[in-house]
Design an enzyme around this catalytic site. Structure first.
Site, PDB file in Angstrom:
ATOM      1  N   ARG A 126       0.235   9.119   0.902  1.00  0.00           N
ATOM      2  CA  ARG A 126      -0.496   9.214   2.179  1.00  0.00           C
ATOM      3  C   ARG A 126       0.109   8.315   3.247  1.00  0.00           C
ATOM      4  O   ARG A 126      -0.136   8.508   4.434  1.00  0.00           O
ATOM      5  CB  ARG A 126      -1.987   8.869   1.979  1.00  0.00           C
ATOM      6  CG  ARG A 126      -2.221   7.448   1.528  1.00  0.00           C
ATOM      7  CD  ARG A 126      -3.673   7.054   1.336  1.00  0.00           C
ATOM      8  NE  ARG A 126      -3.748   5.719   0.741  1.00  0.00           N
ATOM      9  CZ  ARG A 126      -3.625   5.446  -0.543  1.00  0.00           C
ATOM     10  NH1 ARG A 126      -3.485   6.434  -1.405  1.00  0.00           N
ATOM     11  NH2 ARG A 126      -3.636   4.204  -0.990  1.00  0.00           N
ATOM     12  N   ASN A 127       0.893   7.322   2.829  1.00  0.00           N
ATOM     13  CA  ASN A 127       1.522   6.397   3.775  1.00  0.00           C
ATOM     14  C   ASN A 127       3.020   6.655   3.946  1.00  0.00           C
ATOM     15  O   ASN A 127       3.763   5.763   4.358  1.00  0.00           O
ATOM     16  CB  ASN A 127       1.277   4.953   3.345  1.00  0.00           C
ATOM     17  CG  ASN A 127      -0.178   4.553   3.536  1.00  0.00           C
ATOM     18  OD1 ASN A 127      -0.862   5.103   4.408  1.00  0.00           O
ATOM     19  ND2 ASN A 127      -0.666   3.632   2.725  1.00  0.00           N
ATOM     20  N   ASP A 155       2.732   2.634   7.729  1.00  0.00           N
ATOM     21  CA  ASP A 155       1.491   1.923   7.485  1.00  0.00           C
ATOM     22  C   ASP A 155       1.705   0.557   6.865  1.00  0.00           C
ATOM     23  O   ASP A 155       1.604   0.388   5.643  1.00  0.00           O
ATOM     24  CB  ASP A 155       0.568   2.769   6.609  1.00  0.00           C
ATOM     25  CG  ASP A 155      -0.830   2.751   7.180  1.00  0.00           C
ATOM     26  OD1 ASP A 155      -1.315   1.664   7.474  1.00  0.00           O
ATOM     27  OD2 ASP A 155      -1.415   3.837   7.366  1.00  0.00           O
ATOM     28  N   ASP A 194       0.838  -1.208   0.000  1.00  0.00           N
ATOM     29  CA  ASP A 194       0.000   0.000   0.000  1.00  0.00           C
ATOM     30  C   ASP A 194       0.872   1.258   0.000  1.00  0.00           C
ATOM     31  O   ASP A 194       0.594   2.218   0.714  1.00  0.00           O
ATOM     32  CB  ASP A 194      -0.923  -0.024   1.232  1.00  0.00           C
ATOM     33  CG  ASP A 194      -2.057   0.998   1.152  1.00  0.00           C
ATOM     34  OD1 ASP A 194      -2.304   1.536   0.057  1.00  0.00           O
ATOM     35  OD2 ASP A 194      -2.686   1.255   2.190  1.00  0.00           O
TER      36      ASP A 194
END
Ligand code: ADE
Length: 316
Positions: free
Chosen positions: A175-176, A189, A171
């Site tokens: 955003r991570n 994350d 992922d």
């Protein structure tokens, strides 16, 4: 729920007493979990002093899938060990895991996630009014191409470390990625991360198949979309999308597309995003290479790291 904790080969050295941590404001929330700011007394690396930390927990103690994901993330973090470009584990409170309560304590990254940071720092230099109205704005430097290149280098380093530990992220997206002091970028994350096992019979590193669920379609490699196959090479594809996010200052990938069948079809037909205007040509080439249909033709994270390092040295 009892058996979940039994599944974890949990190293008690990571256990941190619950009473020594004070929870504060919410920093982020996902579908399963949430992250809050915390103050921990006497946690790893701070002696007996108070340290600001980030604490991950499930949103609902009755959500078994959420707890499983967090247990899995804790396992991965323990396996990973520490690296400057990865959000490091500091401790965990597992005593009440049978009641669905688990706290995973990680490093606090003051500037939050990279995507929000990029979006908030758009056009700072051009905005006369912001300078006029907010004297603090002059203290927050706008983002330079140099910063973007430095972050892309650091993310490649963090991902190369993950690959060396046989962990696939699954992922990777802006955003991570979190930003800490001194412009340090950290991959975070690990809720979707997996440890790859080496299959002795076939001598092939296993590629992991996942269930179709809530998937980050716009960051996923073509083989993940069509065959649900994930590997370090599919992380490299996602890294290409992160480069695109960096040089567009946090735009949503594939503008004009939803995250559905039409996009998957387009990618299968060979459609790829264009180089963002702000990106140096080299980064356009890197994106193209990360998005090769054949996973074997994509560069390794170590190569990406080396190429970007060479570019930084030639442009000082
Ligand atoms: N948001 C999510 N995780 C975080 C962390 N470790 N530090 C700061 N903000 C966060």
């Amino acid at each position: 729920m009892e058996e979940q904790s039994e599944l974890v080969p949990y190293d008690k050295r990571w256990e941190f007493p619950r009473y020594r941590i004070k929870l504060g404001i919410q920093l982020g929330v996902g579908c399963f979990g949430r992250v809050v700011k915390g103050e921990a007394v006497g946690i790893k690396g701070s002696g007996e002093t108070v340290k600001t930390v980030a604490v991950k927990m499930v949103r609902s103690v009755t959500n078994v899938a959420a707890l499983e994901a967090l247990v899995s993330e804790l396992k991965i973090l323990i396996h990973l060990g520490s690296h400057m470009n990865v959000v490091n584990l500091l401790g965990a409170c597992t005593k009440k895991i049978s009641q669905g309560e688990l706290l995973v304590i990680v490093e606090y990254c003051r500037y939050g996630n990279l995507r929000t940071y990029l979006m908030n720092h758009r056009d700072k230099s051009q905005s006369f009014w912001q300078y006029q109205q907010d004297p603090d704005v002059t203290l927050t430097r706008s983002i330079s191409t140099r910063d973007l290149i430095s972050w892309s280098y650091q993310i490649a380093r963090g991902m190369d470390y993950l690959a060396s530990k046989k962990v696939l992220h699954g992922d990777l997206a802006a955003r991570n990625v979190l930003l800490a002091d001194d412009g340090v970028a950290k991959v975070a994350d690990f809720g979707m991360a997996k440890k790859m096992h080496f299959d002795i019979m076939t001598q092939h590193r296993s590629k992991i198949k996942t269930n179709a669920g809530l998937m980050p379609v716009k960051w996923m490699a073509i083989e993940s979309l069509t065959d649900r196959v994930f590997s370090t090479q599919s992380d490299v594809w996602s890294y290409g999308v992160v480069l695109w996010e960096l040089f567009t200052l946090g735009k949503v990938p594939y503008p004009g597309f939803g995250a559905g069948h039409q996009l998957i079809q387009a990618i299968q037909n060979g459609y790829r995003m264009e180089k963002p205007n702000k990106a140096p040509n080299l980064f356009g080439e890197l994106m193209t290479n990360c998005w090769k249909t054949d996973p074997k033709e994509r560069p390794a994270f170590s190569q990406l790291e080396e190429t970007i390092c060479g570019h930084m040295e030639s442009t000082v």
